[in-house]
Scaffold this motif. Structure first.
Motif, PDB file in Angstrom:
ATOM      1  N   ASP A 165       0.906  -1.198  -0.071  1.00 56.49           N
ATOM      2  CA  ASP A 165      -0.061   0.019  -0.014  1.00 56.49           C
ATOM      3  C   ASP A 165       0.730   1.325   0.007  1.00 56.49           C
ATOM      4  N   PHE A 166       2.013   1.206   0.590  1.00 54.99           N
ATOM      5  CA  PHE A 166       3.084   2.332   0.918  1.00 54.99           C
ATOM      6  C   PHE A 166       3.397   2.739  -0.652  1.00 54.99           C
ATOM      7  N   ILE A 167       3.914   1.611  -1.294  1.00 58.00           N
ATOM      8  CA  ILE A 167       4.859   1.857  -2.575  1.00 58.00           C
ATOM      9  C   ILE A 167       3.369   2.194  -3.644  1.00 58.00           C
ATOM     10  N   ALA A 168       2.198   1.591  -3.368  1.00 60.23           N
ATOM     11  CA  ALA A 168       1.314   2.136  -4.386  1.00 60.23           C
ATOM     12  C   ALA A 168       0.575   3.473  -4.283  1.00 60.23           C
ATOM     13  N   THR A 169       0.669   3.917  -3.109  1.00 58.74           N
ATOM     14  CA  THR A 169       0.321   5.201  -2.809  1.00 58.74           C
ATOM     15  C   THR A 169       1.379   6.427  -3.275  1.00 58.74           C
ATOM     16  N   GLU A 170       2.570   5.998  -2.909  1.00 55.19           N
ATOM     17  CA  GLU A 170       3.624   6.846  -3.464  1.00 55.19           C
ATOM     18  C   GLU A 170       3.938   6.796  -5.015  1.00 55.19           C
ATOM     19  N   ALA A 171       3.705   5.563  -5.682  1.00 56.48           N
ATOM     20  CA  ALA A 171       3.476   5.608  -7.077  1.00 56.48           C
ATOM     21  C   ALA A 171       2.431   6.396  -7.668  1.00 56.48           C
ATOM     22  N   LEU A 172       1.111   6.336  -7.112  1.00 54.72           N
ATOM     23  CA  LEU A 172       0.222   7.057  -7.570  1.00 54.72           C
ATOM     24  C   LEU A 172       0.509   8.561  -7.300  1.00 54.72           C
ATOM     25  N   CYS A 173       0.968   8.974  -6.204  1.00 51.21           N
ATOM     26  CA  CYS A 173       1.256  10.546  -6.064  1.00 51.21           C
ATOM     27  C   CYS A 173       2.050  11.004  -7.011  1.00 51.21           C
ATOM     28  N   SER A 174       3.367  10.300  -7.261  1.00 53.88           N
ATOM     29  CA  SER A 174       4.353  10.561  -8.002  1.00 53.88           C
ATOM     30  C   SER A 174       3.988  10.651  -9.629  1.00 53.88           C
ATOM     31  N   GLY A 175       3.123   9.542  -9.920  1.00 49.06           N
ATOM     32  CA  GLY A 175       2.650   9.587 -11.148  1.00 49.06           C
ATOM     33  C   GLY A 175       1.836  10.795 -11.640  1.00 49.06           C
ATOM     34  N   PHE A 176       0.891  11.191 -10.675  1.00 48.06           N
ATOM     35  CA  PHE A 176      -0.016  12.284 -10.815  1.00 48.06           C
ATOM     36  C   PHE A 176       0.846  13.469 -10.948  1.00 48.06           C
ATOM     37  N   ILE A 177       1.766  13.661 -10.209  1.00 48.45           N
ATOM     38  CA  ILE A 177       2.773  14.882 -10.304  1.00 48.45           C
ATOM     39  C   ILE A 177       3.432  15.047 -11.798  1.00 48.45           C
ATOM     40  N   HIS A 178       3.822  13.703 -12.095  1.00 50.61           N
ATOM     41  CA  HIS A 178       4.647  13.670 -13.305  1.00 50.61           C
ATOM     42  C   HIS A 178       3.639  14.006 -14.568  1.00 50.61           C
ATOM     43  N   VAL A 179       2.427  13.422 -14.401  1.00 50.64           N
ATOM     44  CA  VAL A 179       1.413  13.774 -15.572  1.00 50.64           C
ATOM     45  C   VAL A 179       1.240  15.190 -15.658  1.00 50.64           C
ATOM     46  N   THR A 180       0.990  16.000 -14.707  1.00 50.09           N
ATOM     47  CA  THR A 180       0.866  17.288 -14.599  1.00 50.09           C
ATOM     48  C   THR A 180       2.164  18.251 -15.010  1.00 50.09           C
ATOM     49  N   LYS A 181       3.245  17.613 -15.111  1.00 50.67           N
ATOM     50  CA  LYS A 181       4.454  18.128 -15.515  1.00 50.67           C
ATOM     51  C   LYS A 181       4.615  18.147 -17.144  1.00 50.67           C
TER      52      LYS A 181
ATOM     53  N   ILE B 226       3.871  20.860 -19.681  1.00 49.76           N
ATOM     54  CA  ILE B 226       4.742  22.093 -19.672  1.00 49.76           C
ATOM     55  C   ILE B 226       6.046  21.704 -20.282  1.00 49.76           C
ATOM     56  N   TYR B 227       6.620  20.554 -19.965  1.00 49.47           N
ATOM     57  CA  TYR B 227       7.753  20.034 -20.564  1.00 49.47           C
ATOM     58  C   TYR B 227       7.710  19.941 -22.127  1.00 49.47           C
ATOM     59  N   PHE B 228       6.631  19.233 -22.521  1.00 52.54           N
ATOM     60  CA  PHE B 228       6.590  19.252 -23.920  1.00 52.54           C
ATOM     61  C   PHE B 228       6.357  20.463 -24.719  1.00 52.54           C
ATOM     62  N   SER B 229       5.767  21.427 -24.123  1.00 54.37           N
ATOM     63  CA  SER B 229       5.542  22.635 -24.869  1.00 54.37           C
ATOM     64  C   SER B 229       6.706  23.629 -24.816  1.00 54.37           C
ATOM     65  N   SER B 230       7.421  23.348 -23.762  1.00 50.72           N
ATOM     66  CA  SER B 230       8.848  24.289 -23.507  1.00 50.72           C
ATOM     67  C   SER B 230      10.024  23.493 -24.247  1.00 50.72           C
ATOM     68  N   MET B 231      10.087  22.295 -24.629  1.00 54.62           N
ATOM     69  CA  MET B 231      11.144  21.813 -25.196  1.00 54.62           C
ATOM     70  C   MET B 231      11.022  21.553 -26.501  1.00 54.62           C
TER      71      MET B 231
END
Length: 100
Positions: free
Chosen positions: A17-33, A36-41
């Motif tokens: 559960d710990f790993i799944a929660t962290e993966a979901l949070c990290s995935g959400f953060i990366h998807v929001t980035k 911005i990355y694609f448009s600026s690069m």
């Protein structure tokens, strides 16, 4: 990282559960980035397609290895590892804040 201490100290949270929660949070953060990355690069699919498939294969390989390691770890050892890693990261941040 902000929720690590809360999850690590909760005895009801399994290591999966710990790993799944962290993966979901990290995935959400990366998807929001991504936009911005694609448009600026200046994203071009042809150049990036090879990298994309390499990253997909690396992710699958990493998940398989990580699951194998996670199954072998006891909950106590896993919690200790998380606490040690968080402590080392905290010391590093403090050091960087004092000696920039």
């Amino acid at each position: 990282p902000l929720i690590h201490p809360f999850l690590a100290n909760d005895q009801r949270v399994s290591k999966e559960d710990f790993i799944a929660t962290e993966a979901l949070c990290s995935g959400f953060i990366h998807v929001t980035k991504l936009p911005i990355y694609f448009s600026s690069m200046g994203f071009t699919w042809f150049v990036s397609e090879l990298w994309f498939w390499f990253l997909v294969a690396s992710t699958i390989f990493g998940v398989l290895i990580g699951n194998n390691i996670l199954r072998r770890l006891s909950l106590e050892r896993f919690q200790l590892m998380i606490k040690v890693i968080l402590t080392l990261l905290s010391v590093r941040l403090i050091y960087q804040g004092i000696f920039p």
